[in-house]
Write a protein that holds these residues in place. Sequence first.
Motif, PDB file in Angstrom:
ATOM      1  N   SER A 144      -4.122   3.942   0.905  1.00  0.00           N
ATOM      2  CA  SER A 144      -5.014   3.071   0.824  1.00  0.00           C
ATOM      3  C   SER A 144      -6.333   3.265   0.346  1.00  0.00           C
ATOM      4  N   ALA A 147       0.795  -1.354  -0.042  1.00  0.00           N
ATOM      5  CA  ALA A 147      -0.130   0.051  -0.130  1.00  0.00           C
ATOM      6  C   ALA A 147       0.945   1.163   0.063  1.00  0.00           C
ATOM      7  N   GLU A 171      -1.316   9.138   3.724  1.00  0.00           N
ATOM      8  CA  GLU A 171      -1.913   7.963   3.913  1.00  0.00           C
ATOM      9  C   GLU A 171      -0.352   7.248   3.617  1.00  0.00           C
ATOM     10  N   SER A 200       1.758   7.007   6.888  1.00  0.00           N
ATOM     11  CA  SER A 200       1.246   6.062   7.809  1.00  0.00           C
ATOM     12  C   SER A 200       1.615   4.816   7.307  1.00  0.00           C
ATOM     13  N   ASN A 201       1.301   4.286   6.097  1.00  0.00           N
ATOM     14  CA  ASN A 201       1.395   3.024   5.646  1.00  0.00           C
ATOM     15  C   ASN A 201       3.021   2.545   5.517  1.00  0.00           C
TER      16      ASN A 201
END
Length: 504
Positions: A209, A206, A318, A321-322
Amino acid sequence: MSDPTRMTAAALADALAAGDLSAEDVTHAHLERIRDVDEQVGAYLHVAEESALAEARAVDERRAKGETLHRLAGVPIAVKDVMTSTGMPTTAGSKMLEGWVPPYDSTVVTRLKAAGMPILGKTNMDEFAMGSSTEHSAFGPTRNPWDLDRIPGGSGGGSSAAVASWQAPLATGTDTGGSIRQPAAVTGSVGVKPTYGGVSRHGLIAMASSLDQAGPCARTVLDTALLHEAMAGHDPFDSTSIDQPVPDVVGAAERGDVAGMRIGIVRELTGEGFAPQVQARFDEAVAHLVDAGAEVVEVSCPNFVHALGAYYLIMPSEASSNLARFDAMRYGLRVGPDGVDAPSAEQVMAASRDAGFGEEVKRRIILGTYALSSGYYDAYYGTAQKVRRLIADDFAAAFGSADVLISPTAPTTAFPLGERTTDPMAMYRGDIATIPANLAGVPGMSLPSGLAEDGLPAGFQILAPAMADDRLYTVGAALEARLVSAWGGHLLQQAPELAITKGA
């Protein structure tokens, strides 16, 4: 029989079913092609010769026994190196995962194997899908088969270049902000971003996401539809997967009848900001659709002008975070800091992330971490999500007056390697027409609209409502048929071999 590498996937499927070709011969021909030209193109990071030939032989044995096989059984395919696959490395184009062989297959790979499609190998990509040129791969750039000094698009430039240089009849890609459609546009191939949730994300490494979506790449609209059908469908391993029947994309591609359809030109995605040569090919393609019986109207999506800004807050947030999982403790590369005998966990993490991530990945992690930080979350990430809602509303309103929307896929043709690597904003602006579809989750297709004055392909984008992916193929097939007739053959027959030979 024609050279198997120059045949469409549909023609290969028919020849295999009729016994005119064997899967082993078809696969061997493509492996020979890879050996002949990929040193120049750089489409593949890993070539799976032994396993591809073994799968091809197994298909031939099953066909000889009279077993009922998938239509694409024996047709080889290249897989973007962001999809996990057992028995071969999955690196996402990053030194952080160099040499990693996953213990499981992604759902897409599982379905390709179930269909009996030999996997030729894994294709090059911008690191963790962050880029629009495949220059940000840790393992070197991929080159455009039309001109080896130019980019093949990104992040899935390896897949588009493999298809355009006849090294694979089909390939998989992923599209977060245009990473299937933009490479298709600049290489003269066809690429589709399905409806978000239409193809499983299970086993995709990812980046963002809520935006990432796997999809098909090929040389024709029908071939793309055949692969789309094979990849798509509900997957209980993916919580975002849509539990609905797959739209009849193959039937739509085979019919290609646009008579009576209302096609909307998006005012904000044409004209200013698009190269005149790209706009000219788009206008000519629109005229072909009118001749085919479609009604063309202009629609306005006023919030599309904010899509680029919203995307480059949501996506890095994102991604930050991933990619936090690659911390040298749980996943990925682990190195120690120089000159430290007993480093702390924080020092090992910092040294590993510094060594494992490239400059573009670091840039987006920093931007995303800042946007999510205390005191800035509502001002940046929260506001971007509100803009995302407005863009979805614009799509809903536009689809109230048009069956599909159209625009050029990219503002320019392929630019020279190295031209934008020091100017991230110039690179980001290349996604201005493709990003809105990802923010709203609607499907999009790019297909060639012709050669621009610089001799390079231009792309034509079609957008449809969610789960109306079949409309992409209806319009795409109708336009492709008229353009191929006007060109006197497929666009890809006109130049890539010349570029590769010149660079030999």
